[in-house]
Design a protein around this motif. Sequence first.
Motif, mmCIF file in Angstrom:
data_model
loop_
_atom_site.group_PDB
_atom_site.id
_atom_site.type_symbol
_atom_site.label_atom_id
_atom_site.label_comp_id
_atom_site.label_asym_id
_atom_site.label_seq_id
_atom_site.Cartn_x
_atom_site.Cartn_y
_atom_site.Cartn_z
ATOM 1 N N VAL A 41 1.848 1.306 4.697
ATOM 2 C CA VAL A 41 1.156 1.518 3.424
ATOM 3 C C VAL A 41 0.883 3.008 3.252
ATOM 4 O O VAL A 41 0.432 3.670 4.193
ATOM 5 C CB VAL A 41 -0.180 0.721 3.382
ATOM 6 N N LEU A 76 -8.330 -0.899 6.059
ATOM 7 C CA LEU A 76 -6.894 -1.075 6.258
ATOM 8 C C LEU A 76 -6.525 -0.903 7.726
ATOM 9 O O LEU A 76 -5.685 -1.628 8.263
ATOM 10 C CB LEU A 76 -6.112 -0.084 5.395
ATOM 11 N N SER A 123 2.132 7.177 -5.469
ATOM 12 C CA SER A 123 1.918 5.827 -4.946
ATOM 13 C C SER A 123 2.917 4.843 -5.558
ATOM 14 O O SER A 123 3.565 4.066 -4.857
ATOM 15 C CB SER A 123 0.482 5.354 -5.237
ATOM 16 N N ALA A 134 3.637 -0.882 0.362
ATOM 17 C CA ALA A 134 2.581 -0.911 -0.646
ATOM 18 C C ALA A 134 1.849 0.417 -0.596
ATOM 19 O O ALA A 134 2.052 1.212 0.327
ATOM 20 C CB ALA A 134 1.606 -2.055 -0.370
ATOM 21 N N ILE A 136 -2.015 2.569 -1.860
ATOM 22 C CA ILE A 136 -3.358 2.510 -2.418
ATOM 23 C C ILE A 136 -3.476 3.656 -3.415
ATOM 24 O O ILE A 136 -3.118 4.799 -3.113
ATOM 25 C CB ILE A 136 -4.429 2.664 -1.305
ATOM 26 N N PRO A 180 -4.755 -1.519 -5.325
ATOM 27 C CA PRO A 180 -3.423 -1.535 -4.725
ATOM 28 C C PRO A 180 -2.275 -1.366 -5.733
ATOM 29 O O PRO A 180 -2.394 -1.773 -6.888
ATOM 30 C CB PRO A 180 -3.351 -2.931 -4.100
ATOM 31 N N THR A 182 1.786 -2.412 -5.569
ATOM 32 C CA THR A 182 2.673 -3.203 -4.710
ATOM 33 C C THR A 182 3.918 -3.638 -5.480
ATOM 34 O O THR A 182 3.992 -3.476 -6.692
ATOM 35 C CB THR A 182 1.949 -4.485 -4.233
ATOM 36 N N ASP A 187 1.524 -9.435 -2.886
ATOM 37 C CA ASP A 187 1.133 -8.281 -2.061
ATOM 38 C C ASP A 187 -0.162 -7.653 -2.579
ATOM 39 O O ASP A 187 -1.029 -7.229 -1.815
ATOM 40 C CB ASP A 187 2.234 -7.211 -2.070
ATOM 41 N N ALA A 188 -0.258 -7.578 -3.902
ATOM 42 C CA ALA A 188 -1.467 -6.993 -4.498
ATOM 43 C C ALA A 188 -2.690 -7.815 -4.105
ATOM 44 O O ALA A 188 -3.744 -7.267 -3.762
ATOM 45 C CB ALA A 188 -1.334 -6.925 -6.016
ATOM 46 N N LEU A 191 -3.542 -7.104 -0.391
ATOM 47 C CA LEU A 191 -4.184 -5.804 -0.178
ATOM 48 C C LEU A 191 -5.591 -5.757 -0.777
ATOM 49 O O LEU A 191 -6.519 -5.204 -0.186
ATOM 50 C CB LEU A 191 -3.333 -4.694 -0.799
ATOM 51 N N GLN A 192 -5.730 -6.352 -1.949
ATOM 52 C CA GLN A 192 -7.043 -6.350 -2.593
ATOM 53 C C GLN A 192 -8.060 -7.093 -1.720
ATOM 54 O O GLN A 192 -9.198 -6.661 -1.581
ATOM 55 C CB GLN A 192 -6.947 -6.977 -3.997
#
Lengths: 450, 478
Positions: A41, A76, A123, A134, A136, A180, A182, A187-188, A191-192
Motif C-alpha cells: 500500500v 495499517l 495515490s 491500494a 491512502i 482509501p 483502490t 478493497d476499499a 482498507l476502510q
Amino acid sequence: MEDKVNAYVTEDMENALKTAEDIDRRRSSGEQLGELAGIPVGIKDNISTKGLRTSCSSKMLENYVPPFNAFVVEKLKQAGVVITGKLNMDEFAMGSSTETSYFGVTRNPYDLDRIPGGSSGGSAAAVAAGEAVAAIGSDTGGSIRQPASYCGVVGLKPTYGAVSRFGLVAFASSLDQIGPITRTVEDAAMLQSAICGHDKMDATSVITEAKDYKAALTAGVKGVRIGIPKEYFGDGIDDNVKTAVMQAVKLLEQNGAVVKEISLPSTDYALSSYYIISSAEASSNLARYDGVKYGYRSENYDGLIDMYEKTRSEGFGDEVKRRIMLGTFVLSSGFYDAYYKKAKLLQRRISAEFSENFRDIDVIATPTVPSAAFKIGENFGDPVKMYATDICTVTINIAGLPAISVPCGYSVEGLPIGLQLIGDKFMEQKLLDTAYTYEKLVGGFRSPKL
Amino acid sequence: MNNGYEAVIGLETHAELSTDSKIYCDCKNAFGLEVNSQVCPICMGMPGTLPTLNEKVVDYAIMMGHALNCRINRVSKQDRKNYFYPDLPKAYQISQDDTPLCADGYVDIMVNGVERKIGVTRIHIEEDAGKLLHSDKFDGCSLVDLNRCGVPLIEIVSEPDLRSPEEAKVYLETLKSILQYLDICDCKMQEGSIRCDVNVSVHKIGEPFGTRTEMKNVNSFSAAVRGIEYEINRQISVLEAGGTISQETRRWDDVKGESVLMRSKEDAHDYRYFPEPDLRTIVVEQERIDDLKKRIPELPNRKILRYVKDWGVAQKDATFIAENIELAELFDSCMAKGRFSARAYTTWILGDLVKHLNETGKTVSQTKINADNLTDLVESIEKNVISNAGGKKVFAVLLNEDKKVSDLIEQLGLAQVSDTSELEKIADSVLAENEKSVNDYKNGKTNALGYLVGQCMKASKGKANPQMMKEIVLSKLG
C-alpha cells in the motif's frame, strides 16, 4: 513504470521488502495473519510516517522526517500492510492535478499527457498503474474522489470524523479526511475497515465501534432510493460524463433501485464557501512553516522578519501562496463577517439541505468530476478554471458527508469517468454496497494500456 | 490625584494553572527543568499533530469563575489567535475570543478600609508560549525553549474600575490569594506564574475617560504599581503640555523605571481570530458547574470584609490572617466557639504563632496549635489562672506537644495566686521588711509602690496575680 508515471515522491523499497519477508516468515510459521498482511500500500505524502520523509510535495518540507506515525499508518502497520513509499500530490494538497507538486507532475496512466487529478494524484495513478495494490489519500474538497475518477479507480471519502486525522498534515482541518483509493470496491471496504475508528488523539474523531465493511458487503440495490440532484447535471458538465453517469443510474434502477430527481439549490454557493473556509484554515495551518524549527529556511536573511518572509516566499509554491493570501484576507478584521462568517452560514444551510433530502432517499448519485482528465498544463495558470473542476466534490466536504467515486465508463478519448455516490453521515456501508452492486454489474477495474 | 486628574486602570491578568499536564498534550506542566525537555510533537506544533483539551483546565477556570462571581458559559469555543513569533511554534495561540468560559463577574476588595467592587469582564482559557533565550554565548543567535508551550493559562480581564496604583495592587493581591485558596495556581511570581498587562488612561474629574495605553511586560505586583504610577504621570505631563495621548502599546522597563513605545495603533496586530477547527465546542453540564461551586471555600477577600466589619479586626491584620488559609481556618474555628473576643486570639495568632512559623518555616498544621487548646489558653489568662508571661510558656510547649493546657499549668507551676488571704500574707511580710519604702510612699514618693509590688511578686515567685497584688498593697498602704 514509475519512470513514466512519477507517482512516488519517496520509495521505501528496503523497508517494504523487509516487512514483506517478515510477513512471509510469520505466515510460513503458521501464524494467523489478517487479510491485509503483506499487501503493498502506498501512502500520500501528507500522512506522517515515522522515519520516512513526509514532504507534502513541498520544498518547505523537502527534508522533513516525522518522529511519529499517523494514526492510520499505525493501524495499517498493525494489519501487516507493506508500505511501498510516499505518493505524489499537489503541494500541501492544494490543487486538482499534482501540477503544483515541487517534485513534478504525476502522469495519468491512461494517457501520459494528461494529469491524474489531485491532490491525491500520485495515490490514484499508483493504484491504476499497479505500482501499489491500494493507496491512502486525503480528501479536503475532492482530493480522493477526483483523481480516482480520472484514473479509473475507486476512491472513498469517509464521513468527517470517521478516520482519525492525527498525523495528517493539515490543509483545512474542518474538511480534511483520510480515505482509501483502490482498484475495487471490496478493497476499499477492506482498507476502510482497517483505518476507521475512534482515536482519542483527534478531538474531532467520532466515537464509533470498529466496523468490518468488507464482511458486511452485500450486492443488490433492491428498493435503494437514489436521488439525482438536477444541479449536478447542468451546463458545466461534459455530455460524455452526463451520459455515463445516467447510464449507471439506469442500470441500478433496472436492478431494483428507485430513482428520483431531487434538488440541492444551495450547491451554487458551495464552491465559494469551500474556497473561503479551506483557505482561511490553510492560512493558519501553514503559518507554522516559518523556518524556525524544521523544514526549509532561507539561506540569506537579515533579521527575524526577513527570515520569515524569505523562507515562506522561497519555500512555498504559487498555489499555496495564493491560498494563504486568500485565507489571510478573509479572516482579516473588517472582512471576517463578509467572507468567513457568511461561508460558515452557507455551510450550515448546505448541510441542512442534505439532511432534509436524506429523510427519503438513501444515496445521491452525481458525476465525480465535470469532465475526464485534462491535459497537463491545460488549466495550469488559470486558478478559477482549475477550481471549477471541484464543483461536484467540494459540497460533500462542506457537509461532512461520505462519498465514493466508482468508474462508470469512458469518454470518447477512452479516459475514465467516475460515478459519485453520496450518503448520509456514517452510511459508508450503504455507499459501498451500492458501488459494489454496480461494479459487479459492469465488470469492474480495467487496467490502462501503458 | 494631581491637578484634578483621575486615573482609570484595567488589568489583564494571566495566571498559569497548576495542572499536572499541559493543556493540549500529555507533557508535564513543570517549571525550571532542562531546556526543551518537557516537549512532544504536539506542543512543538509539528505537522500533523492535533490538540486535545485537558478537562482539568476547564474545571480550574470554572472554579475561578465562581470565585469571581462570574456567569459560567455552558457553551464556549476555542479560537486561534494568529501571529508569528519564534516562541509560538504553531504560529497561533489557542485561546478564546468571543465566547469566554466565564463572564460578567466582580470581586470585592478592601482598600484603606474602604470596600470596593471591581468588575471582572471575563475569564478565558488559553495556552502559554515558549521562551526565547538570549546570550552572548549563542553566537549572535537567539535560542528558544519550548517547555512552557502549552502550559495552561487563564486570562482574567477586569473592567476599568480601578482608580489608583494602590487599588490595582490590592486587586492583584486579592486575585493571588484567591488563586492560592483554590489551589489552582502556584503563584510563584519569580517564575512568571502570574503576569499582567496594564491599561491606563487619565481624565479630569467630571470629564469623559481619556485615551488608554496598554503596558506589557509587567512582571510583579510592585512593578505594576511603579508602571501605573509612571504611566499616570507621563500621561498627565503630556496633557498638561497641551499634547494628546495616542492609543498605543508600551513596554515597561522596570530596571530603568520607564515605559517605552512598543507599537502604535496603526501597527496593532490583526490576530485573525477564528474558531479552532481541531477542537470541539466546550459544553459544560450544569451539574458539573454546580459541583465545582461546592468546592469553593469562603474566599480571603470575603473573610477580610467579615473580620473587619463583624469582628473589628484591623484591615492589615485581617488581610494577614485571611491570606493564609491555615491561619484563617484556625482563627475562624476559634471564633466559632463564641467565647472570647477576636483580639484575645489575634494577639496569639499574629504574635507568637506567626513568629514561630517564620522562624521554623513550618505551617500551622505542622504545629500542635488548634482552636481547642488556644481557646483553653485564652480562657486561663482571661480568668487570671495564669499570667500573660505564663501563657507564653504554655504556648511555647503547645506548639510542639499535644498537651492539655490545665496539665501544663500544673506541670510548669504557673498557676497564679489569686487567693486574697494568701496575697495579704505576702503583702504583710513584704511591707514589714521594707519600712523605708513604706515611709517613702507615705511621704509622697509614689514610685515606691512599684518597688513594693515588685518585691511582693518576687516573694510569690512570680505566681501572684499582679493586678490583685497591686490592689492589696495599695489598700494596706492606706
